[in-house]
Motif scaffolding. Structure first.
Motif, PDB file in Angstrom:
ATOM      1  N   GLU A  61       1.189  -1.238  -0.210  1.00  0.00           N
ATOM      2  CA  GLU A  61       0.324  -0.084  -0.553  1.00  0.00           C
ATOM      3  C   GLU A  61       0.009   1.041   0.133  1.00  0.00           C
ATOM      4  N   ALA A  62      -0.040   2.290  -0.678  1.00  0.00           N
ATOM      5  CA  ALA A  62       1.316   3.352  -0.103  1.00  0.00           C
ATOM      6  C   ALA A  62       1.298   3.715   0.945  1.00  0.00           C
ATOM      7  N   ASP A  63       0.553   3.904   1.835  1.00  0.00           N
ATOM      8  CA  ASP A  63       1.341   4.409   3.366  1.00  0.00           C
ATOM      9  C   ASP A  63       2.529   3.010   3.579  1.00  0.00           C
ATOM     10  N   GLY A  64       3.091   2.276   3.335  1.00  0.00           N
ATOM     11  CA  GLY A  64       3.761   1.378   3.883  1.00  0.00           C
ATOM     12  C   GLY A  64       3.544   0.207   4.738  1.00  0.00           C
ATOM     13  N   THR A  65       1.732   0.177   4.569  1.00  0.00           N
ATOM     14  CA  THR A  65       1.900  -1.108   4.756  1.00  0.00           C
ATOM     15  C   THR A  65       1.501  -2.394   3.721  1.00  0.00           C
ATOM     16  N   HIS A  66       1.474  -3.575   3.858  1.00  0.00           N
ATOM     17  CA  HIS A  66       1.374  -4.834   2.739  1.00  0.00           C
ATOM     18  C   HIS A  66      -0.067  -5.838   3.579  1.00  0.00           C
ATOM     19  N   ARG A  67      -0.665  -5.099   2.531  1.00  0.00           N
ATOM     20  CA  ARG A  67      -2.396  -6.082   2.265  1.00  0.00           C
ATOM     21  C   ARG A  67      -2.298  -7.298   2.086  1.00  0.00           C
ATOM     22  N   VAL A  68      -2.014  -8.170   2.273  1.00  0.00           N
ATOM     23  CA  VAL A  68      -2.475  -9.609   2.233  1.00  0.00           C
ATOM     24  C   VAL A  68      -4.350 -10.375   1.995  1.00  0.00           C
ATOM     25  N   VAL A  69      -4.808 -10.783   1.308  1.00  0.00           N
ATOM     26  CA  VAL A  69      -6.491 -11.212   1.202  1.00  0.00           C
ATOM     27  C   VAL A  69      -5.956 -13.096   0.920  1.00  0.00           C
ATOM     28  N   ASP A  70      -5.931 -13.556   1.556  1.00  0.00           N
ATOM     29  CA  ASP A  70      -6.520 -15.159   1.019  1.00  0.00           C
ATOM     30  C   ASP A  70      -8.242 -15.755   1.179  1.00  0.00           C
ATOM     31  N   TYR A  71      -8.499 -15.901   0.281  1.00  0.00           N
ATOM     32  CA  TYR A  71      -9.887 -16.309   0.030  1.00  0.00           C
ATOM     33  C   TYR A  71     -10.576 -17.715  -0.815  1.00  0.00           C
ATOM     34  N   SER A  72     -11.175 -18.338  -0.363  1.00  0.00           N
ATOM     35  CA  SER A  72     -11.803 -19.069  -0.551  1.00  0.00           C
ATOM     36  C   SER A  72     -13.339 -18.569  -1.656  1.00  0.00           C
ATOM     37  N   SER A  73     -13.367 -20.261  -2.504  1.00  0.00           N
ATOM     38  CA  SER A  73     -15.291 -19.809  -2.853  1.00  0.00           C
ATOM     39  C   SER A  73     -15.945 -21.563  -2.682  1.00  0.00           C
ATOM     40  N   ASP A  74     -16.773 -21.371  -2.373  1.00  0.00           N
ATOM     41  CA  ASP A  74     -17.621 -22.611  -2.778  1.00  0.00           C
ATOM     42  C   ASP A  74     -18.919 -22.368  -3.199  1.00  0.00           C
ATOM     43  N   HIS A  75     -20.280 -23.507  -3.362  1.00  0.00           N
ATOM     44  CA  HIS A  75     -21.432 -23.558  -3.549  1.00  0.00           C
ATOM     45  C   HIS A  75     -21.972 -23.205  -2.673  1.00  0.00           C
ATOM     46  N   LYS A  76     -21.216 -23.958  -1.298  1.00  0.00           N
ATOM     47  CA  LYS A  76     -22.180 -23.304  -0.078  1.00  0.00           C
ATOM     48  C   LYS A  76     -21.503 -22.417   0.709  1.00  0.00           C
ATOM     49  N   THR A  77     -20.572 -22.283   0.797  1.00  0.00           N
ATOM     50  CA  THR A  77     -20.547 -21.030   1.836  1.00  0.00           C
ATOM     51  C   THR A  77     -19.856 -19.458   0.872  1.00  0.00           C
ATOM     52  N   GLY A  78     -19.927 -19.237  -0.061  1.00  0.00           N
ATOM     53  CA  GLY A  78     -19.949 -18.011  -0.795  1.00  0.00           C
ATOM     54  C   GLY A  78     -18.517 -18.291  -1.046  1.00  0.00           C
ATOM     55  N   PHE A  79     -18.165 -16.781  -1.128  1.00  0.00           N
ATOM     56  CA  PHE A  79     -16.834 -16.216  -1.495  1.00  0.00           C
ATOM     57  C   PHE A  79     -15.749 -15.587   0.466  1.00  0.00           C
TER      58      PHE A  79
END
Length: 104
Positions: A61-79
């Motif tokens: 990010e521009a403010d010097g932080t590091h963003r990490v997004v882990d994600y999963s998706s399936d038919h039952k639980t969605g995103f």
């Protein structure tokens, strides 16, 4: 009438073939950018096995932080994202905008 029945039979075969082709999609990909001139640092990977998708993306990010997004998706639980922000926000050059003289 024979032509109409033949056309309907051909369409039914085409629809069945289409559904069979996509019955179990599967893929994997990844990419990344690390540009020292613009400080553009990011990456992403994703994989899919049938209806189950999982992946991760990161960005500096521009403010010097590091963003990490882990994600999963399936038919039952969605995103389902899990977002982390690593580091402390600060101006990359150590100077506050409030100290900059404004000229009007």
């Amino acid at each position: 009438m024979f032509k109409i029945i033949a056309l309907v039979a051909c369409l039914a075969v085409a629809v069945l073939a289409y559904e069979d082709y996509n019955s179990h999609p599967s893929y994997k990909y990844e990419y990344g950018v690390k540009d020292s001139h613009t400080h553009d640092h990011k990456s992403q990977w994703e994989s899919r096995d049938g209806d189950h998708v999982k992946g991760q993306y990161t960005v500096d990010e521009a403010d010097g932080t590091h963003r990490v997004v882990d994600y999963s998706s399936d038919h039952k639980t969605g995103f389902q994202p899990h977002v982390q922000r690593v580091g402390h926000a600060h101006h990359p050059h150590g100077e506050s905008y409030s100290n900059i003289k404004q000229h009007y």
